[in-house]
Design a protein around this motif. Structure first.
Motif, PDB file in Angstrom:
ATOM      1  N   ILE A  41       9.847 -35.459   6.449  1.00 14.07           N
ATOM      2  CA  ILE A  41       8.911 -34.471   5.909  1.00 14.07           C
ATOM      3  C   ILE A  41       8.684 -34.802   4.438  1.00 14.07           C
ATOM      4  CG2 ILE A  41       8.390 -32.027   5.635  1.00 14.07           C
ATOM      5  CD1 ILE A  41      10.636 -31.473   7.685  1.00 14.07           C
ATOM      6  N   LEU A  42       7.473 -35.228   4.115  1.00 16.73           N
ATOM      7  CA  LEU A  42       7.118 -35.554   2.735  1.00 16.73           C
ATOM      8  C   LEU A  42       6.739 -34.277   2.002  1.00 16.73           C
ATOM      9  CD1 LEU A  42       6.487 -37.649   0.505  1.00 16.73           C
ATOM     10  CD2 LEU A  42       4.158 -37.798   1.447  1.00 16.73           C
ATOM     11  N   LYS A  43       7.527 -33.914   1.015  1.00 13.25           N
ATOM     12  CA  LYS A  43       7.290 -32.698   0.236  1.00 13.25           C
ATOM     13  C   LYS A  43       6.268 -32.932  -0.871  1.00 13.25           C
ATOM     14  CE  LYS A  43       9.768 -29.290  -2.630  1.00 13.25           C
ATOM     15  NZ  LYS A  43       9.159 -29.556  -3.950  1.00 13.25           N
ATOM     16  N   SER A  44       6.435 -34.017  -1.596  1.00 11.87           N
ATOM     17  CA  SER A  44       5.536 -34.342  -2.700  1.00 11.87           C
ATOM     18  C   SER A  44       5.672 -35.819  -3.031  1.00 11.87           C
ATOM     19  CB  SER A  44       5.857 -33.483  -3.934  1.00 11.87           C
ATOM     20  OG  SER A  44       7.205 -33.674  -4.337  1.00 11.87           O
ATOM     21  N   GLY A  45       4.803 -36.291  -3.925  1.00 11.96           N
ATOM     22  CA  GLY A  45       4.777 -37.710  -4.230  1.00 11.96           C
ATOM     23  C   GLY A  45       3.903 -38.454  -3.236  1.00 11.96           C
ATOM     24  N   ALA A  46       4.126 -39.743  -3.105  1.00 11.07           N
ATOM     25  CA  ALA A  46       3.300 -40.563  -2.208  1.00 11.07           C
ATOM     26  C   ALA A  46       4.114 -41.753  -1.728  1.00 11.07           C
ATOM     27  CB  ALA A  46       2.046 -41.037  -2.933  1.00 11.07           C
ATOM     28  N   LEU A  47       3.693 -42.313  -0.595  1.00 12.34           N
ATOM     29  CA  LEU A  47       4.365 -43.495  -0.064  1.00 12.34           C
ATOM     30  C   LEU A  47       3.422 -44.257   0.847  1.00 12.34           C
ATOM     31  CD1 LEU A  47       5.077 -42.761   3.140  1.00 12.34           C
ATOM     32  CD2 LEU A  47       6.935 -41.486   2.088  1.00 12.34           C
ATOM     33  N   ASP A  48       3.752 -45.516   1.081  1.00  6.20           N
ATOM     34  CA  ASP A  48       3.072 -46.333   2.083  1.00  6.20           C
ATOM     35  C   ASP A  48       3.982 -46.390   3.308  1.00  6.20           C
ATOM     36  OD1 ASP A  48       0.973 -46.833   0.405  1.00  6.20           O
ATOM     37  OD2 ASP A  48       1.648 -48.818  -0.193  1.00  6.20           O
ATOM     38  N   LEU A  49       3.405 -46.099   4.451  1.00 11.79           N
ATOM     39  CA  LEU A  49       4.122 -46.211   5.716  1.00 11.79           C
ATOM     40  C   LEU A  49       3.693 -47.514   6.386  1.00 11.79           C
ATOM     41  CD1 LEU A  49       5.688 -45.225   8.259  1.00 11.79           C
ATOM     42  CD2 LEU A  49       3.598 -43.978   8.901  1.00 11.79           C
ATOM     43  N   ILE A  50       4.668 -48.326   6.776  1.00 13.14           N
ATOM     44  CA  ILE A  50       4.400 -49.572   7.476  1.00 13.14           C
ATOM     45  C   ILE A  50       5.068 -49.497   8.846  1.00 13.14           C
ATOM     46  CG2 ILE A  50       4.641 -52.082   7.447  1.00 13.14           C
ATOM     47  CD1 ILE A  50       4.861 -51.911   4.403  1.00 13.14           C
ATOM     48  N   ASP A  51       4.266 -49.588   9.915  1.00  8.96           N
ATOM     49  CA  ASP A  51       4.834 -49.463  11.249  1.00  8.96           C
ATOM     50  C   ASP A  51       5.365 -50.813  11.737  1.00  8.96           C
ATOM     51  OD1 ASP A  51       2.683 -50.968  12.230  1.00  8.96           O
ATOM     52  OD2 ASP A  51       1.589 -49.222  12.966  1.00  8.96           O
ATOM     53  N   GLY A  82       7.551 -41.815  -6.932  1.00 11.64           N
ATOM     54  CA  GLY A  82       8.480 -41.821  -5.817  1.00 11.64           C
ATOM     55  C   GLY A  82       7.970 -40.903  -4.715  1.00 11.64           C
ATOM     56  N   ALA A  83       8.852 -40.479  -3.838  1.00 13.34           N
ATOM     57  CA  ALA A  83       8.463 -39.588  -2.736  1.00 13.34           C
ATOM     58  C   ALA A  83       9.620 -38.627  -2.453  1.00 13.34           C
ATOM     59  CB  ALA A  83       8.128 -40.397  -1.488  1.00 13.34           C
ATOM     60  N   ASP A  84       9.362 -37.331  -2.575  1.00 15.70           N
ATOM     61  CA  ASP A  84      10.371 -36.319  -2.245  1.00 15.70           C
ATOM     62  C   ASP A  84      10.357 -36.096  -0.737  1.00 15.70           C
ATOM     63  OD1 ASP A  84      11.237 -35.920  -4.845  1.00 15.70           O
ATOM     64  OD2 ASP A  84       9.736 -34.378  -5.247  1.00 15.70           O
ATOM     65  N   LEU A  85      11.485 -36.373  -0.104  1.00 18.96           N
ATOM     66  CA  LEU A  85      11.550 -36.379   1.356  1.00 18.96           C
ATOM     67  C   LEU A  85      12.763 -35.618   1.876  1.00 18.96           C
ATOM     68  CD1 LEU A  85      10.837 -40.154   2.006  1.00 18.96           C
ATOM     69  CD2 LEU A  85       9.475 -38.320   3.005  1.00 18.96           C
ATOM     70  N   VAL A  86      12.593 -35.084   3.075  1.00 18.50           N
ATOM     71  CA  VAL A  86      13.720 -34.676   3.912  1.00 18.50           C
ATOM     72  C   VAL A  86      13.645 -35.550   5.159  1.00 18.50           C
ATOM     73  CG1 VAL A  86      14.754 -32.846   5.301  1.00 18.50           C
ATOM     74  CG2 VAL A  86      13.743 -32.298   3.063  1.00 18.50           C
ATOM     75  N   CYS A  87      14.733 -36.256   5.475  1.00 19.85           N
ATOM     76  CA  CYS A  87      14.753 -37.167   6.619  1.00 19.85           C
ATOM     77  C   CYS A  87      15.884 -36.791   7.560  1.00 19.85           C
ATOM     78  CB  CYS A  87      14.950 -38.615   6.160  1.00 19.85           C
ATOM     79  SG  CYS A  87      13.650 -39.233   5.051  1.00 19.85           S
ATOM     80  N   ALA A  88      15.597 -36.828   8.855  1.00 18.63           N
ATOM     81  CA  ALA A  88      16.603 -36.460   9.848  1.00 18.63           C
ATOM     82  C   ALA A  88      16.494 -37.361  11.067  1.00 18.63           C
ATOM     83  CB  ALA A  88      16.419 -35.000  10.266  1.00 18.63           C
ATOM     84  N   THR A  89      17.607 -37.519  11.756  1.00 22.40           N
ATOM     85  CA  THR A  89      17.589 -38.154  13.064  1.00 22.40           C
ATOM     86  C   THR A  89      17.492 -37.064  14.130  1.00 22.40           C
ATOM     87  OG1 THR A  89      20.010 -38.151  13.110  1.00 22.40           O
ATOM     88  CG2 THR A  89      18.919 -40.180  12.400  1.00 22.40           C
ATOM     89  N   LEU A  90      16.875 -37.402  15.244  1.00 17.66           N
ATOM     90  CA  LEU A  90      16.841 -36.502  16.396  1.00 17.66           C
ATOM     91  C   LEU A  90      17.816 -37.033  17.430  1.00 17.66           C
ATOM     92  CD1 LEU A  90      13.068 -35.688  16.966  1.00 17.66           C
ATOM     93  CD2 LEU A  90      14.756 -34.430  15.646  1.00 17.66           C
ATOM     94  N   GLU A  91      18.757 -36.205  17.790  1.00 21.34           N
ATOM     95  CA  GLU A  91      19.786 -36.579  18.753  1.00 21.34           C
ATOM     96  C   GLU A  91      19.459 -35.931  20.100  1.00 21.34           C
ATOM     97  OE1 GLU A  91      22.269 -38.559  18.054  1.00 21.34           O
ATOM     98  OE2 GLU A  91      22.327 -38.595  15.849  1.00 21.34           O
ATOM     99  N   TYR A  92      19.191 -36.759  21.102  1.00 24.52           N
ATOM    100  CA  TYR A  92      18.898 -36.266  22.449  1.00 24.52           C
ATOM    101  C   TYR A  92      20.163 -36.304  23.296  1.00 24.52           C
ATOM    102  CZ  TYR A  92      14.073 -37.297  21.058  1.00 24.52           C
ATOM    103  OH  TYR A  92      12.874 -37.363  20.400  1.00 24.52           O
ATOM    104  N   ALA A  93      20.249 -35.364  24.256  1.00 31.79           N
ATOM    105  CA  ALA A  93      21.379 -35.397  25.175  1.00 31.79           C
ATOM    106  C   ALA A  93      21.401 -36.740  25.905  1.00 31.79           C
ATOM    107  CB  ALA A  93      21.296 -34.242  26.172  1.00 31.79           C
ATOM    108  N   LYS A  94      20.237 -37.183  26.349  1.00 32.84           N
ATOM    109  CA  LYS A  94      20.087 -38.518  26.944  1.00 32.84           C
ATOM    110  C   LYS A  94      18.617 -38.876  26.869  1.00 32.84           C
ATOM    111  CE  LYS A  94      21.657 -41.464  30.712  1.00 32.84           C
ATOM    112  NZ  LYS A  94      22.350 -41.542  32.006  1.00 32.84           N
ATOM    113  N   ILE A  95      18.269 -39.804  26.007  1.00 32.45           N
ATOM    114  CA  ILE A  95      16.868 -40.070  25.712  1.00 32.45           C
ATOM    115  C   ILE A  95      16.106 -40.592  26.929  1.00 32.45           C
ATOM    116  CG2 ILE A  95      17.140 -42.446  24.903  1.00 32.45           C
ATOM    117  CD1 ILE A  95      15.165 -41.701  22.605  1.00 32.45           C
ATOM    118  N   SER A  96      16.793 -41.334  27.816  1.00 36.60           N
ATOM    119  CA  SER A  96      16.099 -41.933  28.961  1.00 36.60           C
ATOM    120  C   SER A  96      15.601 -40.891  29.955  1.00 36.60           C
ATOM    121  CB  SER A  96      17.022 -42.923  29.672  1.00 36.60           C
ATOM    122  OG  SER A  96      18.163 -42.258  30.192  1.00 36.60           O
ATOM    123  N   THR A  97      16.225 -39.707  29.964  1.00 36.04           N
ATOM    124  CA  THR A  97      15.798 -38.654  30.885  1.00 36.04           C
ATOM    125  C   THR A  97      15.173 -37.464  30.158  1.00 36.04           C
ATOM    126  OG1 THR A  97      18.030 -37.692  30.857  1.00 36.04           O
ATOM    127  CG2 THR A  97      17.524 -39.253  32.623  1.00 36.04           C
TER     128      THR A  97
END
Length: 275
Positions: A41-51, A82-97
């Motif tokens: 979640i980008l709060k403020s600032g700016a960034l380049d996203l490269i996929d 810079g870029a003010d960010l909140v970053c999180a991982t998403l943990e699934y019980a089992k991603i394949s299902t």
């Protein structure tokens, strides 16, 4: 229970914050195992996203940057702000299902200003993320879980999910039949009775269900029953109790189907440690 709550409760997904603050250096994100997603979640600032294909996109306003399946990506923050960010991982019980992980696009970019409810939660989230209060990590994770629900609601309401279980929940008629399956899995459902729940003709219902969800109603019913069986068995429920709860005459009948679908017997499944 409403359908989205039931999906979240059954399949499980939670957010774990791993960064809050001003990002001032290049940062790579990847998930080699494919078992986790990333939410930024980008709060403020700016960034380049490269996929992962090397495509570069400039982001200069508060934005949700969501990679449900942990695709490789890179951030290059603005050299001055810079870029003010909140970053999180998403943990699934089992991603394949997980229908959540499978249904969402490879990534989503959601400008905050386009979705009026986002700032309501994010203001509280940012207040925790950029403070030094005790318990802040736990509080951030709670707000992230709430925000994830709002993102999923937004995806459903704006047709950002086009196939699978989640797409069915967004369909005004198919959702009624799916809700019936979810709430009464033990009932003797037929194509006719499910079509009646959706207020559709038998032929139209069957065709629409396959087109939107990618399965026949019978296949979906079987998958849902086996999902519930797995969940109940993990909790230590007796096989005969599981069989009755999901619509089988006896434990032997359920066990035969379970082994065909899952590959092991219910008892073996309960003994496994990699469920």
């Amino acid at each position: 229970m409403d359908p989205l709550s039931l999906v979240l409760q059954t399949f499980g997904v939670r957010a774990d914050v791993f960064f809050t603050g001003n990002l001032c250096n290049l940062q790579d994100f990847s998930e080699e195992s494919g078992q986790r997603g990333h939410l930024h979640i980008l709060k403020s600032g700016a960034l380049d996203l490269i996929d992962k294909r090397g495509k570069r996109l400039r982001i200069e306003e508060p934005t949700v940057i969501f990679f449900p399946r942990g695709e490789q990506h890179r951030f290059i923050p603005d050299a001055e702000s810079g870029a003010d960010l909140v970053c999180a991982t998403l943990e699934y019980a089992k991603i394949s299902t997980s229908p959540i992980a499978k249904a969402l696009p490879s990534h989503l970019l959601l400008p905050m200003k386009a979705y009026p409810k986002f700032p309501v939660i994010c203001d509280a989230l940012f207040a925790e993320a950029f403070s030094e209060e005790y318990g802040r990590i736990t509080a951030i994770n709670r707000w992230l879980d709430l925000f994830l629900i709002e993102i999923l609601r937004t995806c459903l309401q704006n047709n950002l999910i086009t196939t699978g279980l989640m797409a069915g929940l967004a369909h005004p008629k198919l959702a009624k039949a799916m809700a019936a399956i979810h709430t009464e899995p033990a009932k003797h459902w037929t194509l006719d009775s499910l079509a009646a729940e959706a207020f559709m003709s038998r032929a139209k219902f069957a065709a629409s269900f396959k087109d939107v969800i990618g399965q026949t109603p019978a296949s979906y019913l079987l998958d849902w029953r086996m999902t519930l069986a797995r969940s109940m068995l993990k909790k230590g429920k007796p096989v005969n109790e599981v069989a009755e709860a999901i619509g089988y005459e006896n434990s032997s009948a359920m066990a035969r189907v379970f082994k065909k679908v899952v590959g092991v017997s219910p008892k073996q499944f309960q003994l496994r440690g990699d469920q």
